[in-house]
Design an enzyme around this catalytic site. Structure first.
Site, PDB file in Angstrom:
ATOM      1  N   THR A 154       1.058  -0.866  -0.232  1.00 60.28           N
ATOM      2  CA  THR A 154      -0.243  -0.118  -0.065  1.00 60.28           C
ATOM      3  C   THR A 154       1.163   1.084   0.115  1.00 60.28           C
ATOM      4  O   THR A 154       0.655   2.263  -0.452  1.00 60.28           O
ATOM      5  CB  THR A 154      -0.982  -0.175   1.181  1.00 60.28           C
ATOM      6  OG1 THR A 154      -1.670  -1.312   0.944  1.00 60.28           O
ATOM      7  CG2 THR A 154      -1.522   1.024   0.996  1.00 60.28           C
ATOM      8  N   HIS A 193       2.207   1.453  -3.683  1.00 60.91           N
ATOM      9  CA  HIS A 193       1.881   2.243  -4.558  1.00 60.91           C
ATOM     10  C   HIS A 193       0.956   3.575  -4.410  1.00 60.91           C
ATOM     11  O   HIS A 193       0.445   4.266  -4.712  1.00 60.91           O
ATOM     12  CB  HIS A 193      -0.363   1.492  -4.189  1.00 60.91           C
ATOM     13  CG  HIS A 193       0.501   0.139  -5.312  1.00 60.91           C
ATOM     14  ND1 HIS A 193       0.086  -0.141  -6.445  1.00 60.91           N
ATOM     15  CD2 HIS A 193       0.164  -1.279  -4.196  1.00 60.91           C
ATOM     16  CE1 HIS A 193       0.324  -1.453  -6.792  1.00 60.91           C
ATOM     17  NE2 HIS A 193       0.749  -2.392  -5.148  1.00 60.91           N
ATOM     18  N   HIS A 227       1.635   2.213   8.127  1.00 55.42           N
ATOM     19  CA  HIS A 227       0.363   1.573   8.903  1.00 55.42           C
ATOM     20  C   HIS A 227       0.405   0.791   9.792  1.00 55.42           C
ATOM     21  O   HIS A 227      -0.111  -0.612   9.974  1.00 55.42           O
ATOM     22  CB  HIS A 227      -0.891   1.506   8.165  1.00 55.42           C
ATOM     23  CG  HIS A 227      -0.702   1.227   7.424  1.00 55.42           C
ATOM     24  ND1 HIS A 227       0.286   0.626   5.743  1.00 55.42           N
ATOM     25  CD2 HIS A 227      -1.058  -0.529   7.194  1.00 55.42           C
ATOM     26  CE1 HIS A 227       0.088  -0.381   4.595  1.00 55.42           C
ATOM     27  NE2 HIS A 227      -0.479  -0.890   5.835  1.00 55.42           N
ATOM     28  N   GLU A 228       2.113  -0.174   9.511  1.00 52.04           N
ATOM     29  CA  GLU A 228       2.353  -1.217  10.479  1.00 52.04           C
ATOM     30  C   GLU A 228       3.346  -1.306  11.179  1.00 52.04           C
ATOM     31  O   GLU A 228       4.511  -1.428  11.095  1.00 52.04           O
ATOM     32  CB  GLU A 228       2.624  -2.308   9.779  1.00 52.04           C
ATOM     33  CG  GLU A 228       1.979  -2.634   8.122  1.00 52.04           C
ATOM     34  CD  GLU A 228       2.227  -3.240   7.177  1.00 52.04           C
ATOM     35  OE1 GLU A 228       3.123  -4.067   6.769  1.00 52.04           O
ATOM     36  OE2 GLU A 228       1.430  -3.977   5.611  1.00 52.04           O
ATOM     37  N   CYS A 233     -20.084  -1.342  11.974  1.00 52.81           N
ATOM     38  CA  CYS A 233     -18.872  -1.015  13.351  1.00 52.81           C
ATOM     39  C   CYS A 233     -19.658  -1.327  14.514  1.00 52.81           C
ATOM     40  O   CYS A 233     -19.505  -2.339  15.675  1.00 52.81           O
ATOM     41  CB  CYS A 233     -18.428   0.562  13.785  1.00 52.81           C
ATOM     42  SG  CYS A 233     -17.578   1.467  12.315  1.00 52.81           S
ATOM     43  N   GLU A 243       4.670 -19.900  -6.093  1.00 48.51           N
ATOM     44  CA  GLU A 243       5.508 -19.041  -6.566  1.00 48.51           C
ATOM     45  C   GLU A 243       6.873 -19.184  -7.046  1.00 48.51           C
ATOM     46  O   GLU A 243       7.201 -20.190  -7.557  1.00 48.51           O
ATOM     47  CB  GLU A 243       6.285 -19.278  -5.122  1.00 48.51           C
ATOM     48  CG  GLU A 243       7.301 -17.938  -4.529  1.00 48.51           C
ATOM     49  CD  GLU A 243       7.249 -16.689  -4.714  1.00 48.51           C
ATOM     50  OE1 GLU A 243       5.501 -15.934  -4.693  1.00 48.51           O
ATOM     51  OE2 GLU A 243       7.769 -16.270  -5.895  1.00 48.51           O
ATOM     52  N   GLY A 273      -4.950 -10.512  -2.674  1.00 47.82           N
ATOM     53  CA  GLY A 273      -4.306  -9.497  -3.423  1.00 47.82           C
ATOM     54  C   GLY A 273      -4.947  -8.647  -3.916  1.00 47.82           C
ATOM     55  O   GLY A 273      -5.839  -8.724  -4.411  1.00 47.82           O
TER      56      GLY A 273
END
Ligand SMILES: [Zn+2]
Ligand SMILES: [Zn+2]
Length: 343
Positions: free
Chosen positions: A39, A42, A58-59, A94, A194, A261
């Protein structure tokens, strides 16, 4: 404080900013580690459009440095992980616990309708309901709670019964976390497809029952062969239409194909309604995580159910993001983790 700030497409600079003050219901977290995600990649390349300037990331995990006047559950010095999905707790989603589908979709540094400054910085402001205690686990490991929670969410999206077979197409960091999340849920056997030999090797080490090289064999034949038939769950962890079709082609009647993905926003997929009807094969999506998924991911990491450390291949400083994005574009290494006090 220093903060890696996206100022335009392809432009990220380390800015000197005021250290933020937490609002009454927030905590201020001194970032110990923040892992880099596709993310972020991108956002940097403009393929996920955002309003700039923005601090992505964000991690994250770190130490509580300050708390707002209404915060009671945390104090300075607490070690926490940050859940970037901020629920409004007022909309019907929520209220049903589907905080990832919140109508007022807000993220701290990640994908969302509203994006707040994230954690590629020395400090980040976070609502107190969005931090989770991590005990003594390392910040780097705790930073992977967010992507792991997304994978836990993915497992919950399909009706999995222990001993259901799974195929995972793509063994990047997310595919390797999905593999471990499905393994924890009792999936067997698990076949991973893979291209990269090192990623295949790691997939085998992390518990894949069979790994295949889609350059050498046709996955649509090799996966059912390795799994003893078409699989109950076909998971696509890349975000491309041909591999989504491949995952669907190896899914058994009555099974689920999981689109995990991130596909391009204007991509289209041809679906035969007759096949959906006759074979009862369903497409499922998995987006983001709920507050519950995040807590479960922390527990799995704390008790060693998932090996996150093997996925961390690089530690970088705040100023090294552009070069890290280049290596991500070339699928070099696995998780890159920003450690803000490194430079
Ligand atoms: Zn992410
Ligand atoms: Zn909401």
């Amino acid at each position: 404080m220093r903060a890696s700030t996206l100022t335009d497409v392809g432009e990220i600079t380390v800015e000197e900013r005021e250290r933020p003050e937490p609002a009454a219901d927030e905590v201020l977290v001194e970032v110990g580690a923040c892992s880099v995600c596709m993310t972020d990649y991108h956002m940097y390349h403009g393929t996920f459009p955002i309003e700039t300037p923005l601090v992505p990331g964000h991690e994250a995990a770190g130490t509580v440095a300050d708390v707002g006047s209404d915060v009671t559950g945390f104090e300075a010095g607490d070690r926490v992980a940050v859940n970037p999905t901020v629920p409004c707790n007022a909309c019907s989603y929520c209220k049903r616990g589907e905080t990832h589908l919140c109508e007022n979709n807000t993220s701290i540094g990640g994908a969302g309708d509203t994006i707040l400054d994230g954690a590629f910085a020395e400090y980040v402001r976070v609502p107190a309901i969005n931090v989770e205690d991590i005990g003594d686990m390392s910040f780097e490991r705790a930073a992977l709670a967010e992507p792991l929670a997304c994978c836990v969410h993915g497992v919950e999206q399909v009706d999995l019964t222990p001993s259901d077979s799974v195929a995972i197409i793509g063994a990047g960091p997310i595919g390797l976390l999905l593999l471990q999340a499905f393994r924890n849920a009792g999936a067997a056997p698990i076949v991973v497809s893979e291209l990269d030999p090192e990623r295949r090797e790691l997939a085998a080490e992390l518990g894949a029952d069979a790994v295949i090289d889609p350059d050498e064999v046709d996955p649509e034949e090799a996966i059912p062969e390795a799994a003893g038939g078409p699989v109950d769950v076909g998971v696509e962890a890349i975000g491309l239409v041909p591999t989504i079709e491949q995952a669907n082609a190896v899914t058994t009647k009555g099974g689920s194909t999981l689109i995990f993905g991130v596909p391009e926003q204007d991509a289209t997929l041809e679906v035969s309604p007759f096949d959906v009807f006759f074979d009862e094969v369903g497409y499922r999506g998995s987006y983001s995580l709920t507050t519950e998924d995040f807590e479960r991911a922390i527990t799995m990491l704390r008790y060693g159910r998932v090996d996150a450390d093997s996925l961390i291949t690089e530690r970088i400083g705040l100023d090294e993001l552009p070069t890290a994005f280049e290596r991500m574009g070339d699928a070099e290494g696995l998780k890159k983790v920003v450690v803000p006090d490194r430079d």
